[in-house]
Design a protein around this motif. Sequence first.
Motif, PDB file in Angstrom:
ATOM      1  N   ILE A   1       5.553   7.326  -4.417  1.00 20.53           N
ATOM      2  CA  ILE A   1       6.231   6.129  -4.910  1.00 20.53           C
ATOM      3  C   ILE A   1       5.808   5.882  -6.348  1.00 20.53           C
ATOM      4  O   ILE A   1       4.620   5.848  -6.665  1.00 20.53           O
ATOM      5  N   CYS A   2       6.782   5.711  -7.251  1.00 20.25           N
ATOM      6  CA  CYS A   2       6.494   5.483  -8.666  1.00 20.25           C
ATOM      7  C   CYS A   2       6.781   4.059  -9.115  1.00 20.25           C
ATOM      8  O   CYS A   2       6.203   3.598 -10.097  1.00 20.25           O
ATOM      9  N   GLN A   3       7.684   3.364  -8.439  1.00 17.20           N
ATOM     10  CA  GLN A   3       8.018   1.991  -8.823  1.00 17.20           C
ATOM     11  C   GLN A   3       8.240   1.138  -7.574  1.00 17.20           C
ATOM     12  O   GLN A   3       8.601   1.645  -6.509  1.00 17.20           O
ATOM     13  N   ILE A   4       8.008  -0.147  -7.740  1.00 15.16           N
ATOM     14  CA  ILE A   4       8.349  -1.144  -6.734  1.00 15.16           C
ATOM     15  C   ILE A   4       9.286  -2.138  -7.391  1.00 15.16           C
ATOM     16  O   ILE A   4       9.041  -2.584  -8.516  1.00 15.16           O
TER      17      ILE A   4
ATOM     18  N   CYS B   1       9.299   8.691  -6.949  1.00 17.10           N
ATOM     19  CA  CYS B   1       9.265   9.386  -8.237  1.00 17.10           C
ATOM     20  C   CYS B   1      10.436  10.358  -8.325  1.00 17.10           C
ATOM     21  O   CYS B   1      10.813  10.984  -7.341  1.00 17.10           O
ATOM     22  N   GLY B   2      11.018  10.457  -9.511  1.00 13.55           N
ATOM     23  CA  GLY B   2      12.120  11.381  -9.720  1.00 13.55           C
ATOM     24  C   GLY B   2      13.481  10.827  -9.394  1.00 13.55           C
ATOM     25  O   GLY B   2      14.497  11.480  -9.658  1.00 13.55           O
ATOM     26  N   ALA B   3      13.555   9.624  -8.815  1.00 14.14           N
ATOM     27  CA  ALA B   3      14.853   9.046  -8.488  1.00 14.14           C
ATOM     28  C   ALA B   3      15.608   8.712  -9.769  1.00 14.14           C
ATOM     29  O   ALA B   3      15.021   8.321 -10.787  1.00 14.14           O
ATOM     30  N   THR B   4      16.920   8.861  -9.730  1.00 15.53           N
ATOM     31  CA  THR B   4      17.737   8.618 -10.926  1.00 15.53           C
ATOM     32  C   THR B   4      17.879   7.136 -11.242  1.00 15.53           C
ATOM     33  O   THR B   4      18.333   6.788 -12.329  1.00 15.53           O
ATOM     34  N   TYR B   5      17.519   6.268 -10.312  1.00 17.66           N
ATOM     35  CA  TYR B   5      17.721   4.839 -10.515  1.00 17.66           C
ATOM     36  C   TYR B   5      16.437   4.105 -10.902  1.00 17.66           C
ATOM     37  O   TYR B   5      16.371   2.877 -10.852  1.00 17.66           O
TER      38      TYR B   5
ATOM     39  N   ARG C   1       0.834  -1.201   0.000  1.00 15.92           N
ATOM     40  CA  ARG C   1       0.000   0.000   0.000  1.00 15.92           C
ATOM     41  C   ARG C   1       0.864   1.244   0.000  1.00 15.92           C
ATOM     42  O   ARG C   1       1.750   1.395   0.838  1.00 15.92           O
ATOM     43  N   MET C   2       0.589   2.133  -0.945  1.00 15.22           N
ATOM     44  CA  MET C   2       1.311   3.397  -1.043  1.00 15.22           C
ATOM     45  C   MET C   2       0.338   4.547  -0.850  1.00 15.22           C
ATOM     46  O   MET C   2      -0.719   4.591  -1.486  1.00 15.22           O
ATOM     47  N   ASP C   3       0.700   5.441   0.039  1.00 15.56           N
ATOM     48  CA  ASP C   3      -0.161   6.563   0.369  1.00 15.56           C
ATOM     49  C   ASP C   3       0.729   7.712   0.832  1.00 15.56           C
ATOM     50  O   ASP C   3       1.466   7.571   1.804  1.00 15.56           O
ATOM     51  N   PRO C   4       0.697   8.857   0.142  1.00 15.41           N
ATOM     52  CA  PRO C   4       1.560   9.985   0.545  1.00 15.41           C
ATOM     53  C   PRO C   4       1.233  10.516   1.930  1.00 15.41           C
ATOM     54  O   PRO C   4       2.017  11.272   2.504  1.00 15.41           O
ATOM     55  N   LYS C   5       0.095  10.116   2.501  1.00 14.73           N
ATOM     56  CA  LYS C   5      -0.252  10.560   3.848  1.00 14.73           C
ATOM     57  C   LYS C   5       0.468   9.740   4.909  1.00 14.73           C
ATOM     58  O   LYS C   5       0.520  10.134   6.069  1.00 14.73           O
ATOM     59  N   PHE C   6       1.011   8.580   4.527  1.00 12.58           N
ATOM     60  CA  PHE C   6       1.747   7.772   5.487  1.00 12.58           C
ATOM     61  C   PHE C   6       3.064   8.469   5.816  1.00 12.58           C
ATOM     62  O   PHE C   6       3.767   8.955   4.921  1.00 12.58           O
TER      63      PHE C   6
ATOM     64  N   PRO D   1       0.954   3.582 -10.710  1.00 10.66           N
ATOM     65  CA  PRO D   1       0.310   4.861 -11.034  1.00 10.66           C
ATOM     66  C   PRO D   1       0.327   5.759  -9.803  1.00 10.66           C
ATOM     67  O   PRO D   1      -0.371   5.480  -8.825  1.00 10.66           O
ATOM     68  N   PRO D   2       1.131   6.827  -9.761  1.00 13.85           N
ATOM     69  CA  PRO D   2       1.235   7.642  -8.549  1.00 13.85           C
ATOM     70  C   PRO D   2      -0.017   8.482  -8.327  1.00 13.85           C
ATOM     71  O   PRO D   2      -0.699   8.878  -9.269  1.00 13.85           O
ATOM     72  N   SER D   3      -0.303   8.726  -7.063  1.00 15.47           N
ATOM     73  CA  SER D   3      -1.431   9.569  -6.710  1.00 15.47           C
ATOM     74  C   SER D   3      -1.047  10.418  -5.518  1.00 15.47           C
ATOM     75  O   SER D   3      -0.498   9.913  -4.537  1.00 15.47           O
ATOM     76  N   ALA D   4      -1.323  11.716  -5.600  1.00 18.15           N
ATOM     77  CA  ALA D   4      -0.980  12.625  -4.517  1.00 18.15           C
ATOM     78  C   ALA D   4      -2.072  12.686  -3.458  1.00 18.15           C
ATOM     79  O   ALA D   4      -1.887  13.270  -2.396  1.00 18.15           O
ATOM     80  N   THR D   5      -3.221  12.078  -3.751  1.00 14.74           N
ATOM     81  CA  THR D   5      -4.342  12.186  -2.804  1.00 14.74           C
ATOM     82  C   THR D   5      -4.879  10.843  -2.353  1.00 14.74           C
ATOM     83  O   THR D   5      -5.286  10.694  -1.200  1.00 14.74           O
TER      84      THR D   5
END
Length: 549
Positions: free
Chosen positions: A237-240, A321-325, A224-229, A287-291
């Motif tokens: 988070i863009c990739q796992i 997201c945005g990481a160079t790797y 589970r990915m949530d920017p509120k955590f 699929p990233p989500s800010a909300t």
Amino acid sequence: MSKEVCLILVIVLMSQVSRACEDNKEEEELARQQSDEYFARAYGFTPETWNALFHKPSLGLQDAVDVSPYEGRTLFKSPQSSNNPFKKYFNRDQEDHENNGRFAFAGLGANLVNTGLFNNRYTPANTWRPLVTLAKRIPISVNPNFNSPLGSFDPCTSNVGEAGICTSGSVCSLFGGRPSGPCDQGQVCCINVINSCGSIVTLNNTYWQTPPTALRSPCTLTVRMDPKFIEQSSKPICQIRLDFVSFTTSQPTAGTCTDTFQVGGVSNEVPTICGDNRGQHMYLHVPPSATNPTDVQLLFNFAPGTTISRSWNIKIAMLPCGATYLAPIDCLQYFTATRGRVSSFNWQDVAGARQLNNQNYNMCFRTELISSQKATQMCLSVCSTTGGDAFSITTPPAVLLVGTDDTGFAAANDADASEAAQNSAVGATYTDHSRANGITVATCLYDYFLIPGGRDANNVQADRYCGNQLNPSPGSVKFQTVCTDNLWQRVFIPGTDTSVQVCTPIRPFKLTYQTDSQETAVDADTATNTIRALADVSNTGFCLEFQEN
């Protein structure tokens, strides 16, 4: 001394004190900001529990000769400041360990409750949540201009090579992890392990391991990915990345998995796999989500009546997201070394058919520096084996003609020639011009390995490869004539019986592997434009050594 003199002295002293206070105003403010009370009131949590802001990350794994290092271990650079208001909370030794428990519980109302740790979203089976109401009443207040230390959770590597996150010992315990070696600033490298079905993961570098009790089917895990955590608040988070430290399920039947491992909730195509996959990896594009929260499902299904012992240990890394790797968007696998090994899922150096059906994915390779210059080509060679087959993708065509003598042949159906199974094949189809109108037979049409711009040392070029050898040369058609019971048979076998090194200059370096849904023969059908193909014989997939130069 007269009263006037005393009064003058008092005025002078007060002036000096005032000047001193004015000169030291910044220092006093800094001291005030360094207090526990100021920190808690300003940011809503105590610093010791989440003190990773100025943590100096340890170095990630370095490139090895035969290892494709996981670039996700390249750590974030923590912001540095010459005026750090929280410097007293760092660079502690013994005092830090002694006060760890005090800091962890001193700000319970403003820290642990607010972050929702006691809401227990990490172990959903436990429904006792005594502080959930209180947590909702006391929200975290974080200065928006401050790079919150709650958002760090720097990756780390333990003394025995396990991946974890840096936290204080008390926070590690609250998350159900175990300390395994130190981080900087008195923190521990916290190793997080889930060994159950139906659990939820929110922490980076978590290991999902085989449950100790009897397996149930299906056995699932939700990432589970949530920017509120708090643990994910730094960046979306863009990739796992999944690393299969170990992975054993039943072998496929005619290429089709009966035990299955599947992935859901991602934007890229992820094939179903089974068998032995130790050392393999996957990149899952989220699929990233800010909300809104995003759930990725990992799912095992097990065939009934199978006695094989299933086991796995899967490391789950969350990449911001945005990481160079990050891996390129259309790549399931990503390699970041000048040389190494790439193989199909379930390939092992053992005898027997192991190729999986319905594989369709890309393997990408970062362009590395060779002697301070970008690599200009990547070369591939089959792996050295002791009992397995390093390249076996579909069966090359063999056209059989029969007749009563060696001059007049009548056409017969395609036949499986044992010698053809040892040869290479290239291209999508092969035309046998010995027939009156020519017969088109599929070569690397249904199952193939794609090397864009692939060529050998003689500049013979091909893109599609299959058969039982890696070789871009189409070879010369071999005529094999036998006579049995006065019946002459002639077999036309294209391809070659040796593998060679194949190089490609096309950057970025990317390979594609595809198989269809069956291992049986394909009959020609003009109505659907289907081209005939032989039945596949004991295909194993591929294992290749790559090197950039």
